[in-house]
Design a protein around this motif. Structure first.
Motif, PDB file in Angstrom:
ATOM      1  N   ILE A 142      -2.920  81.174  -0.576  1.00 21.81           N
ATOM      2  CA  ILE A 142      -2.533  81.087  -1.988  1.00 21.81           C
ATOM      3  C   ILE A 142      -1.043  80.812  -2.117  1.00 21.81           C
ATOM      4  O   ILE A 142      -0.607  79.957  -2.903  1.00 21.81           O
ATOM      5  N   ALA A 143      -0.252  81.517  -1.309  1.00 25.34           N
ATOM      6  CA  ALA A 143       1.207  81.299  -1.349  1.00 25.34           C
ATOM      7  C   ALA A 143       1.569  79.934  -0.783  1.00 25.34           C
ATOM      8  O   ALA A 143       2.437  79.227  -1.325  1.00 25.34           O
ATOM      9  N   LEU A 144       0.921  79.535   0.294  1.00 24.23           N
ATOM     10  CA  LEU A 144       1.239  78.248   0.914  1.00 24.23           C
ATOM     11  C   LEU A 144       0.901  77.079  -0.003  1.00 24.23           C
ATOM     12  O   LEU A 144       1.558  76.036   0.056  1.00 24.23           O
ATOM     13  N   ALA A 145      -0.088  77.249  -0.864  1.00 28.57           N
ATOM     14  CA  ALA A 145      -0.470  76.178  -1.787  1.00 28.57           C
ATOM     15  C   ALA A 145       0.627  75.859  -2.788  1.00 28.57           C
ATOM     16  O   ALA A 145       0.591  74.804  -3.437  1.00 28.57           O
ATOM     17  N   GLN A 146       1.621  76.737  -2.913  1.00 24.34           N
ATOM     18  CA  GLN A 146       2.743  76.502  -3.824  1.00 24.34           C
ATOM     19  C   GLN A 146       3.905  75.776  -3.139  1.00 24.34           C
ATOM     20  O   GLN A 146       4.864  75.388  -3.798  1.00 24.34           O
ATOM     21  N   GLU A 147       3.818  75.623  -1.823  1.00 26.68           N
ATOM     22  CA  GLU A 147       4.894  74.971  -1.083  1.00 26.68           C
ATOM     23  C   GLU A 147       4.899  73.462  -1.331  1.00 26.68           C
ATOM     24  O   GLU A 147       3.828  72.848  -1.446  1.00 26.68           O
ATOM     25  N   PRO A 187       0.852  69.575  -0.683  1.00 30.53           N
ATOM     26  CA  PRO A 187       0.141  68.345  -1.034  1.00 30.53           C
ATOM     27  C   PRO A 187       0.278  67.249   0.021  1.00 30.53           C
ATOM     28  O   PRO A 187      -0.609  66.397   0.144  1.00 30.53           O
ATOM     29  N   VAL A 188       1.353  67.283   0.784  1.00 31.00           N
ATOM     30  CA  VAL A 188       1.511  66.306   1.868  1.00 31.00           C
ATOM     31  C   VAL A 188       0.491  66.601   2.974  1.00 31.00           C
ATOM     32  O   VAL A 188      -0.110  65.683   3.551  1.00 31.00           O
ATOM     33  N   VAL A 189       0.279  67.883   3.274  1.00 33.04           N
ATOM     34  CA  VAL A 189      -0.744  68.276   4.254  1.00 33.04           C
ATOM     35  C   VAL A 189      -2.113  67.767   3.809  1.00 33.04           C
ATOM     36  O   VAL A 189      -2.937  67.347   4.629  1.00 33.04           O
ATOM     37  N   PRO A 225      -1.261  63.899   6.130  1.00 35.55           N
ATOM     38  CA  PRO A 225      -0.982  64.822   7.239  1.00 35.55           C
ATOM     39  C   PRO A 225      -0.290  64.178   8.430  1.00 35.55           C
ATOM     40  O   PRO A 225       0.384  64.873   9.199  1.00 35.55           O
ATOM     41  N   SER A 226      -0.418  62.870   8.601  1.00 39.71           N
ATOM     42  CA  SER A 226       0.228  62.235   9.746  1.00 39.71           C
ATOM     43  C   SER A 226       1.746  62.334   9.688  1.00 39.71           C
ATOM     44  O   SER A 226       2.427  62.184  10.702  1.00 39.71           O
ATOM     45  N   SER A 227       2.285  62.614   8.494  1.00 43.51           N
ATOM     46  CA  SER A 227       3.739  62.714   8.345  1.00 43.51           C
ATOM     47  C   SER A 227       4.236  64.158   8.374  1.00 43.51           C
ATOM     48  O   SER A 227       5.440  64.400   8.292  1.00 43.51           O
ATOM     49  N   VAL A 228       3.326  65.120   8.496  1.00 45.10           N
ATOM     50  CA  VAL A 228       3.686  66.533   8.361  1.00 45.10           C
ATOM     51  C   VAL A 228       4.237  67.088   9.670  1.00 45.10           C
ATOM     52  O   VAL A 228       3.645  66.921  10.737  1.00 45.10           O
ATOM     53  N   LEU A 236      -6.902  60.737   6.819  1.00 47.95           N
ATOM     54  CA  LEU A 236      -8.212  60.917   6.198  1.00 47.95           C
ATOM     55  C   LEU A 236      -8.954  62.131   6.733  1.00 47.95           C
ATOM     56  O   LEU A 236     -10.066  62.418   6.286  1.00 47.95           O
ATOM     57  N   PHE A 237      -8.352  62.877   7.661  1.00 46.70           N
ATOM     58  CA  PHE A 237      -9.125  63.918   8.336  1.00 46.70           C
ATOM     59  C   PHE A 237      -9.457  65.094   7.440  1.00 46.70           C
ATOM     60  O   PHE A 237     -10.378  65.850   7.739  1.00 46.70           O
ATOM     61  N   GLN A 238      -8.766  65.256   6.313  1.00 44.43           N
ATOM     62  CA  GLN A 238      -9.110  66.341   5.403  1.00 44.43           C
ATOM     63  C   GLN A 238     -10.443  66.092   4.694  1.00 44.43           C
ATOM     64  O   GLN A 238     -10.954  66.981   4.012  1.00 44.43           O
TER      65      GLN A 238
END
Length: 235
Positions: free
Chosen positions: A97-102, A106-108, A112-115, A174-176
């Motif tokens: 829940i907390a990480l979703a605010q980081e 949205p980049v993850v 994700p290839s840039s994360v 696209l892996f998500q």
């Protein structure tokens, strides 16, 4: 080449609490996770496995043991750091829940290839090491046991998703789109021309056909006859 069965560990105490466990020590299966892993072991009991390769983390070792407990032979049991959980760095141990605010969240989800996780590894590096490890073990098991060899890799959600994305020819971004539930079974057969994905994210179904899996052939035009055996009519 051989056939790899990708098994995610069963549900953990961290999963139940909505925490990103990462590489934290002491995170084991909860009661439901133990039942899920036992179910995976029961499904795989009809397949003579030549190896069960595990991530070193406790939750995967526990899942691996429940699979091994129902194997009649003596599969190899290597532990491989290269299929361990992604190094989430500073994100480890925090709530989802907390990480979703980081800002990185949205980049993850979309790129994700840039994360690169702060204080951790990149998702591209995660995929590169895990895919290389799976292909390496697959080649070793085939060399030792032949093209009909079937083995298991017990690992983590993002690891298995990245391996499946590679096998499907999908970009990491696209892996998500792939879901891999606790103690789920996914199946990949690596052939000389391309991988063949036989199952993704299953938690039920007969796997006995894998015991007779032979050399990977060309893809059948029209889809082929499948792997299901005809049921005994009782006549």
């Amino acid at each position: 080449m051989a056939t790899v069965i990708l098994v995610r560990h069963g549900r953990t105490t961290a999963n139940a609490d909505g925490l990103l466990a990462g590489r934290s020590l002491g995170v084991g299966l909860d009661t439901l996770g133990l039942a899920q892993a036992a179910n995976a072991g029961e499904r795989l009991s009809v397949v003579p496995l030549v190896g069960v390769v595990s991530s070193p983390l406790q939750r995967c070792r526990e899942t691996s043991q429940l699979i091994l407990d129902l194997q009649g032979g003596a599969p190899a049991t290597p532990v491989d750091e290269d299929i361990t959980e992604c190094d989430y760095g500073d994100w480890q141990g925090r709530t989802l829940i907390a990480l979703a605010q980081e800002p990185l969240w949205p980049v993850v989800q979309t790129h994700p290839s840039s994360v690169v996780f702060p204080g951790g590894e990149s998702m591209a590096a995660m995929q590169a090491r895990s895919v290389a490890a799976i292909r390496r073990h697959d080649a070793i098991f085939e060399a030792e046991h032949g093209p009909g060899a079937v083995w298991v890799a017990v690992s983590h959600g993002d690891i298995i998703k990245s391996v499946l994305a590679d096998a499907l020819g999908m970009h990491l971004d696209l892996f998500q789109r792939i879901n891999v539930g606790p103690a789920s079974v996914s199946i990949v057969r690596y052939g000389p021309q391309r991988p063949s994905v036989h199952a993704i994210n299953t938690d039920a179904g007969d796997l006995s056909w894998l015991a007779a899996a032979g050399r990977v052939a060309d893809a059948p035009v029209g889809g082929g006859a499948g792997t299901q055996r005809p049921r005994d009519s009782g006549a």
